[in-house]
Write an enzyme that holds these catalytic residues in place. Structure first.
Site, mmCIF file in Angstrom:
data_model
loop_
_atom_site.group_PDB
_atom_site.id
_atom_site.type_symbol
_atom_site.label_atom_id
_atom_site.label_comp_id
_atom_site.label_asym_id
_atom_site.label_seq_id
_atom_site.Cartn_x
_atom_site.Cartn_y
_atom_site.Cartn_z
ATOM 1 N N HIS A 754 0.839 -1.197 0.000
ATOM 2 C CA HIS A 754 0.000 0.000 0.000
ATOM 3 C C HIS A 754 0.875 1.248 0.000
ATOM 4 O O HIS A 754 1.933 1.280 0.634
ATOM 5 C CB HIS A 754 -0.907 -0.015 1.238
ATOM 6 C CG HIS A 754 -1.961 1.048 1.252
ATOM 7 N ND1 HIS A 754 -2.825 1.274 0.196
ATOM 8 C CD2 HIS A 754 -2.307 1.961 2.211
ATOM 9 C CE1 HIS A 754 -3.654 2.264 0.508
ATOM 10 N NE2 HIS A 754 -3.349 2.703 1.720
ATOM 11 N N ASN A 779 -3.841 8.834 4.202
ATOM 12 C CA ASN A 779 -4.292 7.671 3.444
ATOM 13 C C ASN A 779 -5.246 8.124 2.346
ATOM 14 O O ASN A 779 -5.633 9.294 2.282
ATOM 15 C CB ASN A 779 -4.987 6.682 4.384
ATOM 16 C CG ASN A 779 -5.007 5.271 3.853
ATOM 17 O OD1 ASN A 779 -4.563 5.005 2.739
ATOM 18 N ND2 ASN A 779 -5.520 4.347 4.641
#
EC number: 3.4.22.-
Length: 989
Positions: A754, A779
């Site tokens: 990620h 994020n």
């Protein structure tokens, strides 16, 4: 009378009763350090003693001095006893300050274990660490944004070179060591003497204080640092030579004099014993700095001091006004904002004008930004019910409120609530849960409920209960926000992140295997060595190294080596780049890459503009059908830029995960090219890095034995470029319930799946009382995840970890021209009041935190203490836990989590604020219930009630309606419109 008694009670509780003499009269006094009549101002240890007038604060909107928190009752003067014992001194802030009579400047005195920070508003920042005798100067001017070490006197402002003018830097002191000002004689008068010893010290940087495993910048010339033994471990340590004649020691006192003479800033430093000894060293360390005459002149001096004793933590902030060219009514409004403890003076000042219904031609409006004035009518027209026409949104909000009420039960004593159990879910709650998820599916655009099966009533209840437990300390508005994450409605909630990652590590080789440790250490250039000596340093010279010359990092109140959080500056370009949601698609590599480039553009002076993620996703030379199911890396992002030479704005080609995989669109004439005149640079071949064209990556594993160097690289890049790309392992670590406000102490993995962004950093004290540091990470899972899309993670992680949580960091090496055309000027009000960050005050506490002196308070003790303090008459920000519906709901969530420890660390912090102008002192106070409260950008506890009996009502009105008003241009104005009885004032929140 009630407020009068309350003030006296607070002051006598906070300070030692034997030191503070509580009276109802003003008292004339001198500064205690010089002769009477030579300095004017108040003593830092006092709580309001004025040499020429009584204390007082002003009522909102009034230009006449009155108390802003007690509805017109005068605030009494509290004078300082002139004698005190050594034990009594431990209870109060011992840093004393006073304005100089014949010079534009300030004298500061105190014992050698007391630290303080001074601002010459709006340009110069002076950090004084008396324990290590470390004095550092910074400046907020764009051209000169780094630090000068007072000791080094090398003519170096870190990465910028300065021209040195010859002059003696250390002088003998004549007369009394009190530094009395006589006539035209300069403070701490000079006479020629031998030069101070010159040491090869680089400019010191005060970096984040942390535990032994934490990062610490090298502070050259620190009296506490010791050189390595010359002849083995048994040899005595030898302290390095100091380039100062005056070194602080326990039992001694210091005197610092700072003043402006023509275009020169002069700083004098002296250390002496408690008793004046005629045989004592009579040398004074003197440094002179040229300042730019064209810049805005200094308008005030702000000094901050901190003291911790027996669990009481005091922060004292004193603002000395140097002039009176700002209209009195404008200054009154602004000083009220300062005294309330509000960090955002501009927002508060703007709200005060809007609430008072002043027209935009009023003289005070010229102290606001041009945008506010030009949009005056639109701001005034904003109403609290702009979104009420959205029926589905309204029904969803109503459903969330109903669920929060039904999920908690009250015990028999009616003083504690807890989450209900699964078997206690009744039919009405079951119906509400299904209704809630049906409404959420209608408004959700992430694809969560379109691609995964919706759960039944029991699944949804368990998901929500798990969410509430993980966020037990959140307030009610935050919980309502988290209920908008569609993941809570899934049958198998852990499936949510399966297609929300999308990083594929690129295959690269190390260009340089060997780590050059000196690359990451501070070192002097030949120019620095040539500039060593004593004399005058040019503060406005513009020679600078290439890597920082092209970035606008002048916002050092919000981002510096100690802490960095540009999100707290509402006017900052980066804070206006809203969190995005990649949806049910493996495109984290795109969102992390484009955000990194967006922040680089911000640091180059461009407006906050989002790059089209969909354009990057669809404009690549490969198969399109599996684009949403297979990830990639930032290298491909750069390749697409180079292939097409075009990057449209998000508004030109909006992102929707269902459109990922379509053909690359044809560029339309009206589209904006955000890559105009941009270039991708060739490899930099940095030591210990992975390199590609326009791309440098650092793996944390390569820095296993020198994590401080890894931390320093990231900090430097974040300061210059606004962010870095970070690779992490999200699988089995991050889920829908992940807490973003608490600092996570996590291990990493040998691989990553990620991509996120590191956007800042800060400091904290963990549950064991250890000083630690954390990264602020952004994020791409939307604003309803984490802490509004962000989370914090410890920089170093647990000691037993084989891998750091940050697997790698990536930095783009691109060339974008600076854009000086759209750079907005700061509001003129910041020429008179410091533009402050909440992080600054939190960091002030952190730097002075003493592990051995920490104190624990239970929540019950907190509530009892607050009852004793009464209503919020004088204390700004009084805790109101348990008052009003909002407060009750917030506390139920806290208590339902079943925390492992009922007694939590609650460090009581009292912030004393003083505004000194024309010999008069006005004072305000604020109480913080814990260290996190110090760090908050807004607080409904700063609500003001015209009738003190309505204070809790005003706080509750603010809490209940904050979500409605939060995004308005002026939340205070929005809240005021909801106050139909005109009982409250919300500009301070």
């Amino acid at each position: 009378m009630k407020s009068y008694i309350s003030l006296f009670f607070i002051l006598c509780v906070i300070f030692n009763k034997n030191v503070i003499k509580c009276t109802g009269e003003s008292q004339t006094g001198n500064t205690g350090g010089g002769q009477a009549g030579n300095t004017v101002g108040d003593q830092a240890g006092s709580t309001g003693g004025s040499p020429q007038g009584s204390t007082g604060a002003s009522q909102p909107g009034s230009s006449e001095p009155s108390n802003p928190v007690s509805s017109g009752h005068s605030v009494s003067t509290v004078s300082v006893s002139q004698t005190s014992t050594s034990s009594e001194k431990q209870d109060t802030i011992q840093v004393k300050s006073a304005l100089l009579k014949d010079y534009m400047g300030l004298k500061v005195t105190g014992p050698c274990n007391e630290n303080f920070i001074m601002f010459l508003v709006p340009h110069i920042y002076i950090d004084v660490d008396t324990e290590d005798t470390n004095i550092e100067l910074r400046t907020t001017l764009k051209e000169t944004n780094n630090a000068i070490s007072f000791e080094s006197n090398s003519g170096s402002l870190e990465k910028k070179k300065y021209v040195k003018l010859p002059s003696n830097g250390t002088t003998g002191e004549q007369g009394s060591s009190t530094g009395t000002v006589r006539g035209d004689t300069e403070p701490i008068s000079d006479s020629s003497s031998s030069s101070s010893s010159s040491s090869s010290s680089s400019s010191s940087s005060s970096s984040s204080s942390s535990s032994s495993s934490s990062s610490s910048s090298s502070s050259s010339s620190s009296s506490s640092s010791e050189s390595l033994p010359a002849n083995g471990p048994d040899s005595p340590t030898v302290k390095p030579p100091r380039n100062l004649q005056n070194i602080c020691e326990t039992g001694k006192n210091f005197k610092l004099v700072v003043y402006i003479k023509e275009n020169t800033l002069i700083i004098k430093w002296k250390v002496y014993g408690e008793t004046k000894d005629t045989t004592e060293n009579n040398k004074v360390d003197v440094r002179k700095y040229l300042i730019n005459e064209k810049e805005t002149p200094f308008t005030s001096i702000l000094i901050h001091a901190y003291k911790e004793h027996n669990g009481t933590n005091l922060i004292e902030s004193k603002n000395y006004a140097l002039g009176s060219d700002i209209p009195e009514k404008c200054d009154t409004l602004a000083s009220n904002c300062f005294l309330s403890g509000n960090f955002n003076i501009e927002k508060c000042f703007q709200c005060a004008l809007l609430v008072e219904k002043e027209n935009k031609n009023d003289v005070c409006y010229k102290y606001l930004s041009e945008d506010i004035v030009s949009n005056f009518k639109e701001i005034k027209a904003e109403t609290e019910d702009d979104d009420e026409d959205d029926y589905t949104e309204y029904k969803l909000t109503e459903s969330i409120d109903n669920i929060l009420v039904k999920m908690f039960k009250t015990n028999e004593n009616n003083d504690k609530s807890e989450l209900i159990k699964l078997e206690e879910v009744d039919d009405s709650l079951k119906l509400e849960l299904m209704n809630y998820c049906s409404l959420l599916k209608d408004v959700d655009t992430t694809g969560t409920l379109d691609n995964y099966g919706m759960g039944n009533e029991m699944d949804i209840f368990n998901n929500l209960k798990r969410l509430l437990i993980y966020h037990s300390e959140e307030n009610i508005n935050t919980l309502k926000n988290k209920f908008r994450n569609a993941a809570v409605c899934l049958k198998n909630v852990d499936d949510w992140i399966v297609n929300k990652r999308g990083l594929v590590l690129p295959e690269l080789n190390y260009d340089l295997e060997y780590f050059n440790e000196h690359l990451y250490n501070d070192k002097n250039s030949p120019e620095d060595k040539d500039n060593k000596g004593k004399g005058v340093v040019h503060v406005d010279t513009t020679l600078e190294k290439e890597d920082t010359l092209s970035y606008d990092n002048s916002d050092n109140m919000f981002c510096n080596k100690e802490y960095c959080n540009r999100l707290k500056d509402e006017n900052n370009c980066i804070s206006n780049l809203q969190v995005e949601d990649q949806g049910n698609c493996d495109t984290s590599w795109i969102f992390a890459s484009k955000y990194h480039l967006e922040t680089i553009r911000c640091m180059k002076g461009y407006e906050p503009t989002k790059i089209s993620a969909l354009y990057v996703a669809n404009c690549y030379k490969g198969e399109h059908k599996d684009r949403c199911d297979e990830g990639s890396s930032p290298m491909e992002f750069l390749q697409i830029i180079e292939d097409y030479g075009f990057l449209p704005a998000e508004s030109n080609y909006p992102y929707n995960y269902v459109k990922v995989g379509e053909q690359c669109p044809k560029v339309e004439d009206h589209w904006m090219n955000l890559w105009d005149n941009g270039k991708i640079l060739h490899n930099k071949n940095e030591p210990n890095s992975l390199d590609g064209k326009g791309y440098t990556a650092y793996e944390s594993e390569r820095f296993h034995d020198n994590m401080d160097a890894f931390v320093k690289i990231i900090k430097t890049e974040v300061m210059n470029k606004g962010s870095v790309i970070a690779y992490i392992k999200a699988e089995n670590v991050m889920g829908y319930e992940f807490s973003g406000k608490k600092v996570q102490n996590l291990c990493g993995d040998d691989t990553a799946d990620h991509a996120v962004n590191i956007v800042g950093y800060g400091n904290y004290v963990n549950s064991e009382g250890e000083k630690k540091s954390y990264w602020i990470v952004r994020n791409s899972w939307g604003p309803y995840w984490g802490d509004e899309g962000y989370f914090k993670v410890d920089m170093y992680g647990p000691t037993h970890c084989h891998f750091n949580f940050i697997h790698s960091v990536v930095i783009f090496n691109v060339d974008l021209p600076m854009n000086n055309k759209t750079t907005k000027k700061e509001s003129k009000i910041y020429d008179y009041y410091l533009k402050a960050s909440p992080e600054f005050y939190h960091n002030l506490y952190f730097k002075n935190f003493n592990v051995g002196k920490k104190n624990l308070f239970s929540e019950k003790e907190d509530n009892e203490n607050n009852k004793k303090l009464g209503n919020n008459y004088i204390i700004f920000g009084q805790d109101t836990a348990g008052s009003g519906q909002s407060g009750k709901e917030s506390n139920t969530a806290l208590e339902s989590a079943g925390t492992s420890n009922e007694v939590s660390e609650r460090v009581h912090v009292y912030h004393i604020l003083k505004h000194i102008k024309d010999g008069k002192i006005r004072m305000g106070m604020r109480k913080y219930i814990d260290t996190q409260d110090v760090n908050k950008k807004h607080s409904c506890t700063r609500s003001y009630a015209f009738n003190p009996e309505n204070y809790e009502k005003c706080v509750n009105l603010c809490n209940v309606n904050w979500k409605t008003c939060e995004e308005k241009t002026s939340p205070g104005l929005c809240l005021s419109k909801l106050d139909t009885n005109n009982e409250c004032y919300f500009c301070y929140v």
